[in-house]
Design a protein around this motif. Structure first.
Motif, short mmCIF file in Angstrom:
data_model
loop_
_atom_site.label_atom_id
_atom_site.label_comp_id
_atom_site.label_asym_id
_atom_site.label_seq_id
_atom_site.Cartn_x
_atom_site.Cartn_y
_atom_site.Cartn_z
N SER A 119 0.83 -1.21 0.00
CA SER A 119 0.00 0.00 0.00
C SER A 119 0.86 1.25 0.00
N ARG A 120 1.98 1.20 0.73
CA ARG A 120 2.88 2.34 0.74
C ARG A 120 3.55 2.54 -0.62
N VAL A 121 3.81 1.45 -1.32
CA VAL A 121 4.38 1.56 -2.67
C VAL A 121 3.38 2.25 -3.60
N GLN A 122 2.11 1.88 -3.51
CA GLN A 122 1.09 2.50 -4.35
C GLN A 122 0.96 3.99 -4.07
N ARG A 123 0.98 4.36 -2.79
CA ARG A 123 0.84 5.78 -2.44
C ARG A 123 2.07 6.57 -2.87
N HIS A 124 3.24 5.99 -2.72
CA HIS A 124 4.48 6.72 -3.03
C HIS A 124 4.59 7.00 -4.53
N TYR A 125 4.20 6.03 -5.36
CA TYR A 125 4.34 6.19 -6.81
C TYR A 125 3.02 6.51 -7.50
N SER A 128 -1.54 1.88 -9.30
CA SER A 128 -2.49 0.87 -8.85
C SER A 128 -1.75 -0.38 -8.36
N ALA A 129 -2.51 -1.23 -7.67
CA ALA A 129 -1.93 -2.49 -7.21
C ALA A 129 -1.55 -3.38 -8.39
N ASP A 130 -2.33 -3.28 -9.47
CA ASP A 130 -2.03 -4.09 -10.65
C ASP A 130 -0.68 -3.70 -11.24
N THR A 131 -0.37 -2.41 -11.24
CA THR A 131 0.93 -1.97 -11.76
C THR A 131 2.07 -2.49 -10.90
N VAL A 132 1.89 -2.48 -9.58
CA VAL A 132 2.93 -2.99 -8.69
C VAL A 132 3.17 -4.47 -8.93
#
Length: 342
Positions: A119-125, A128-132
């Motif tokens: 979730s922190r990765v999604q907020r930082h960049y 979406s979760a799909d992209t991660v």
């Protein structure tokens, strides 16, 4: 910051900065274009200079100083006179059909491994979760394909403890190390013959292996002779020296008891040449009262010096003298250790 300097720091190598646009308080837009006189058709490899039309695209790039970066590229579409079809100009650093740069995807992969949660990765960049997930699994797949190569000439085989469940025995695995490229080649589940025999059969390039380093396990030695017939077996230095250090520690426990904090434990296990002069005198004085331990300690130092000898014949002569001395010993453990070495 000047336009030229900003372009060198932020843009991809083939892009030229036209102007920067503030899209929001957190998003920085960079209007850019690709300068090239012609492009090559991806189907027939024929060069084309005829521009068909333009297509504006938005590409998300790696953040800069806590600001999200969006590349606004006016991509050209060329017309191929040979194929009679248009094609879009490629840009290095951006995959075909993607709306993110490769360096952003690499940054997301790094964050997925180091951040506390996704979730922190999604907020930082701001993705979406799909992209991660796509960026992470594409990176893992690329790493997997890089390791799909035949076995190198020099490998190492050793056991590795994976985990120790509470109330149960330790779970072990067999690790195969590529000494040529200095990295792990494969990890096989288990360490018993029945567990690793089938995975060893499936390894490609088994007949390419010329040297296998391992511990003194009879299971690994038997499997190596069977599945790597062209390889010479080399006993790993660490495991050979550990036989002597464990024997020194065993004799020391008979005198001082099982106390890991005993000061003589560290002094006896360290290399004699690394000891200070006063520490060396203490060790020699203490060992004079325990002749059996002194003899085992001398064997430990002899095998350590053996690995520093230069020249095959000199090393063979030194090893022969050590084995002869151990064979004449009255200590049964020393004779057993001599048999193991031979």
């Amino acid at each position: 910051m000047s336009k030229e300097r900003l372009a060198r720091l932020v843009l991809l190598p083939e892009l030229e900065l036209v102007k920067s646009v503030k899209l929001s308080n957190r998003i920085l837009g960079l209007l850019c274009k690709k300068n090239s006189t012609h492009e090559v058709c991806p189907k027939c490899a024929c060069p084309s200079e005829s521009v068909y039309d333009h297509r504006p695209v938005r590409i998300k790039d790696e953040p800069l100083r806590n600001k999200l970066v969006v590349l606004l590229i006016n991509k050209r579409r060329f017309y191929c006179s040979h194929c009679k079809k248009p094609f879009t100009e490629p840009i290095s650093g951006i995959g075909k059909g993607r709306r993110t740069t490769e360096r952003l995807r690499s940054a997301i992969c790094w964050a997925a491994e180091n951040f506390h949660d996704l979730s922190r990765v999604q907020r930082h960049y701001d993705c979406s979760a799909d992209t991660v997930y796509r960026a992470t699994y594409d990176s893992l797949e690329l790493r997997r394909r890089k390791r799909l190569y035949p076995l190198p000439p020099v490998i190492g085989i050793d056991e590795h403890s994976l985990r120790k469940p509470k109330g149960r025995s330790t779970v072990y695995s067999t690790i195969i190390v590529d000494h040529t490229h200095r990295r792990v080649y494969d990890l096989l589940e288990g360490r018993a013959r029945a567990e690793i025999e089938e995975p060893l059969k499936r390894l490609s390039g088994r007949f390419n292996v010329r040297v296998v380093t391992m511990d003194l396990s009879p299971v690994y030695r038997t499997l190596t002779k069977e599945y790597f017939p062209n390889a010479s077996i080399v006993a790993d230095r660490f495991h050979v020296q550990r036989l002597f250090t464990k024997l020194v520690n065993r004799f020391r426990k008979r005198i001082t008891g099982d106390k890991p904090s005993h000061p003589m434990r560290k002094l006896l296990l360290r290399n004699a040449e690394d000891l200070e002069s006063h520490e060396r005198r203490i060790v020699i004085h203490w060992l004079n009262f325990h002749p059996e331990l002194r003899e085992i300690y001398e064997y430990k130092e002899a095998i350590r010096r053996f690995y520093k000898i230069r020249g095959y014949h000199r090393a063979r002569s030194a090893l022969g003298r050590l084995l002869l001395r151990m064979g004449r010993s009255s200590i049964s453990e020393a004779k057993k250790l001599r048999t193991t070495l031979m």
